[in-house]
Design a protein around this motif. Structure first.
Motif, mmCIF file in Angstrom:
data_model
loop_
_atom_site.group_PDB
_atom_site.id
_atom_site.type_symbol
_atom_site.label_atom_id
_atom_site.label_comp_id
_atom_site.label_asym_id
_atom_site.label_seq_id
_atom_site.Cartn_x
_atom_site.Cartn_y
_atom_site.Cartn_z
ATOM 1 N N CYS A 329 -3.340 0.210 -8.606
ATOM 2 C CA CYS A 329 -2.290 0.587 -9.569
ATOM 3 C C CYS A 329 -1.678 1.935 -9.210
ATOM 4 N N PHE A 330 -2.501 2.893 -8.812
ATOM 5 C CA PHE A 330 -1.980 4.224 -8.468
ATOM 6 C C PHE A 330 -1.156 4.179 -7.187
ATOM 7 N N VAL A 331 -1.590 3.374 -6.204
ATOM 8 C CA VAL A 331 -0.795 3.231 -4.973
ATOM 9 C C VAL A 331 0.535 2.541 -5.293
ATOM 10 N N LEU A 332 0.501 1.555 -6.188
ATOM 11 C CA LEU A 332 1.729 0.882 -6.624
ATOM 12 C C LEU A 332 2.690 1.881 -7.274
ATOM 13 N N VAL A 333 2.148 2.805 -8.078
ATOM 14 C CA VAL A 333 2.980 3.846 -8.691
ATOM 15 C C VAL A 333 3.682 4.662 -7.604
ATOM 16 N N GLY A 334 2.948 5.037 -6.567
ATOM 17 C CA GLY A 334 3.554 5.778 -5.464
ATOM 18 C C GLY A 334 4.675 4.998 -4.805
ATOM 19 N N GLY A 335 4.485 3.691 -4.631
ATOM 20 C CA GLY A 335 5.523 2.865 -4.039
ATOM 21 C C GLY A 335 6.769 2.803 -4.898
ATOM 22 N N LEU A 336 6.580 2.713 -6.224
ATOM 23 C CA LEU A 336 7.727 2.667 -7.131
ATOM 24 C C LEU A 336 8.484 3.987 -7.152
ATOM 25 N N VAL A 337 7.757 5.103 -7.028
ATOM 26 C CA VAL A 337 8.426 6.410 -6.922
ATOM 27 C C VAL A 337 9.321 6.435 -5.687
ATOM 28 N N GLY A 354 8.734 2.681 0.378
ATOM 29 C CA GLY A 354 8.371 2.163 -0.936
ATOM 30 C C GLY A 354 7.853 0.743 -0.867
ATOM 31 N N ALA A 355 8.445 -0.080 0.003
ATOM 32 C CA ALA A 355 7.984 -1.451 0.170
ATOM 33 C C ALA A 355 6.562 -1.477 0.722
ATOM 34 N N LEU A 356 6.296 -0.639 1.720
ATOM 35 C CA LEU A 356 4.959 -0.617 2.333
ATOM 36 C C LEU A 356 3.913 -0.084 1.363
ATOM 37 N N CYS A 357 4.231 1.025 0.694
ATOM 38 C CA CYS A 357 3.284 1.625 -0.240
ATOM 39 C C CYS A 357 3.088 0.727 -1.456
ATOM 40 N N GLY A 358 4.195 0.230 -2.031
ATOM 41 C CA GLY A 358 4.089 -0.626 -3.196
ATOM 42 C C GLY A 358 3.399 -1.942 -2.887
ATOM 43 N N GLY A 359 3.702 -2.539 -1.734
ATOM 44 C CA GLY A 359 3.036 -3.788 -1.347
ATOM 45 C C GLY A 359 1.548 -3.599 -1.149
ATOM 46 N N LEU A 360 1.173 -2.475 -0.539
ATOM 47 C CA LEU A 360 -0.252 -2.183 -0.346
ATOM 48 C C LEU A 360 -0.959 -2.086 -1.694
ATOM 49 N N GLY A 361 -0.349 -1.353 -2.633
ATOM 50 C CA GLY A 361 -0.939 -1.231 -3.958
ATOM 51 C C GLY A 361 -0.991 -2.553 -4.690
ATOM 52 N N GLN A 362 0.076 -3.344 -4.580
ATOM 53 C CA GLN A 362 0.092 -4.651 -5.238
ATOM 54 C C GLN A 362 -1.028 -5.544 -4.713
ATOM 55 N N GLY A 363 -1.189 -5.587 -3.390
ATOM 56 C CA GLY A 363 -2.228 -6.433 -2.816
ATOM 57 C C GLY A 363 -3.622 -5.998 -3.226
ATOM 58 N N LEU A 364 -3.862 -4.700 -3.212
ATOM 59 C CA LEU A 364 -5.177 -4.185 -3.576
ATOM 60 C C LEU A 364 -5.479 -4.446 -5.054
ATOM 61 N N ALA A 365 -4.506 -4.147 -5.925
ATOM 62 C CA ALA A 365 -4.711 -4.365 -7.355
ATOM 63 C C ALA A 365 -4.827 -5.855 -7.671
ATOM 64 N N PHE A 366 -4.032 -6.670 -6.988
ATOM 65 C CA PHE A 366 -4.054 -8.101 -7.252
ATOM 66 C C PHE A 366 -5.412 -8.708 -6.924
ATOM 67 N N ARG A 367 -5.922 -8.397 -5.760
ATOM 68 C CA ARG A 367 -7.217 -8.973 -5.394
ATOM 69 C C ARG A 367 -8.327 -8.418 -6.280
#
Length: 443
Positions: A329-337, A354-367
């Protein structure tokens, strides 16, 4: 990926017990098996030759999965061309995109576990048939109605594939390869979603017939996937088609785990909102706000968010289940910023970051979210609970982007994107802060 020790001793999942117990590689095989996996009561390995051929089967099944999922995002770089040709608004682009999510949700609820009775191969072939029908709708596009039909059929294909294909990859894994097969399924799913826009963007930019050649290419790949599927071993003992009736599945969450469910589902909603933004609206951002009109580059930007999501899911073995969900979730926040900043200063490199950072956070939070729900849900309610989770996730990929499309009519594309980034950022930050204080219990 931090799972090797378990993978060395565990065989591939077999039947309901193998898929519902939470064994094998944590999270990888849970990530997308919701529709066709947890509800199984009839599944099992076929014996003899089919089992021996499984060593070659699971990479082939992963290839089928990737080809099928690529079709669901293939139109992404082409929406601008359709807008110019048919003369509809950005709001209509997002509505066309959202029809896909409706198709996925309907399939999850009505036929999510049909492969447990009909067998994996017939369901995979049916999914490829829906994907081919979708491609024909776009290939012989005759207006907005054809685009809606194509997206709906694409949703049907994805709803069938996301369960049946994932379970097929897992069931064809030889002993000692469960974790590797789980990551192959994850890579096939997200990799296929990412390769669709990349393929369409490159062909539309550098080859003739930009609104037709991408779908001709995908139909060729579907024919290859159908041939591979035909020769895959069937893993469902006693599979039958006669008398089969889809059974609607209700959405229910046990009271004892509603706290875990709510936080996990909200994290997934936020992450899928980011994926929806990049697959529905990012091409317009790139063209209108950033003044970049290369369709191949647009496809590459969309590809990057799915590539990062795959990497994020693969990282959970190193991060650990307990830290994956709040950390993601925190990495996703960084991507959205970064996405918001890219719109403010009109910077393509910031959007890619933003795509790379947000995608990384999304994948980590999703799993992490799927692992938390799978661990908390009672075995008898696991299928319904995970299905409910995915329904909310797919609402996340559709509803917010329709809101962005509506906002563009009043405040413009850039301001609509900034409003979206701010709202999803607030949601992801709130969930991350809550989970940082009360992380999900480990399995």
């Amino acid at each position: 990926m931090g799972e090797r020790g378990e993978d060395e001793t565990a065989g591939p999942p077999r039947g309901r017990a193998g898929r519902d117990s939470g064994g094998g590689a944590p999270g990888a095989e849970h990530t997308h098996r919701h529709p066709g996996g947890p509800a199984a009561g009839r599944t099992g390995r076929t014996a003899g030759p089919a089992r021996r051929r499984g060593r070659l089967g699971y990479p082939a099944a992963a290839a089928v999965f990737a080809i099928g999922m690529a079709g669901t995002t293939l139109p992404t770089p082409l929406y601008g061309l359709y807008r110019a040709q048919l003369g509809f608004s950005e709001l209509m682009v997002t509505v066309v995109f959202a029809v896909y999510a409706l198709g996925v949700i309907a399939t999850l609820l009505l036929a999510g576990n049909v492969s447990d009775e009909a067998g994996r191969r017939p369901v995979l072939l049916a999914a490829l048939g829906f994907s081919a029908a979708s491609a024909f709708c776009f290939l012989f596009e005759g207006g907005l109605a054809a685009l809606f039909a194509g997206r709906l059929l694409s949703g049907f294909a994805a709803g069938l594939l996301s369960g049946a294909a994932t379970v097929t990859v897992m069931e064809l894994a030889p002993p000692g390869r469960a974790a590797r097969a789980g990551l192959a399924a994850t890579a096939a799913n997200m990799g296929g979603l990412g390769c669709g826009p990349l393929l369409a963007g490159v062909l539309a930019e550098y080859a003739p017939w930009p609104l037709r050649l991408p779908f001709i290419a995908h139909l060729t790949l579907i024919a290859l996937a159908a041939a591979l599927t035909w020769f895959l071993p069937e893993t469902v003992a006693g599979a039958r088609l006669r008398g089969l009736r889809p059974r609607p599945r209700g959405i229910a969450v046990p009271a004892a785990m509603r706290g875990v469910f709510v936080t996990s589902a909200l994290a997934a909603f936020a992450g899928f909102s980011l994926l929806g933004l990049f697959t529905a609206v990012a091409p317009a951002f790139v063209a209108e706000t950033l003044d970049v009109h290369n369709l191949a580059l647009t496809g590459l930007v969309v590809f990057s968010v799915f590539l990062a999501s795959t990497a994020g899911q693969a990282l959970m073995g190193r991060v650990g289940e307990r830290r994956a969900l709040p950390g993601g979730c925190f990495v996703l926040v960084g991507g959205l910023v970064l996405v918001g900043a890219s719109l403010l200063v009109a910077s393509l490199p910031l959007l890619v970051a933003g795509a790379l950072c947000g995608g990384l956070g999304q994948g980590l939070a999703f799993r992490g979210a799927v692992a938390a729900i799978s661990a908390a849900a009672p075995p008898e309610h696991r299928a319904a609970t995970v299905s409910a989770f995915f329904v909310i996730a797919y609402l996340g990929i559709s509803l917010p982007v329709v809101g962005v499309g509506a906002l563009t009519l009043g405040i413009g594309l850039r301001n609509a994107g900034l409003a979206f980034s701010g709202c999803v950022l607030a949601l992801a930050l709130a969930v991350g802060l809550y989970l940082a204080r009360r992380p999900p219990a480990p399995r």
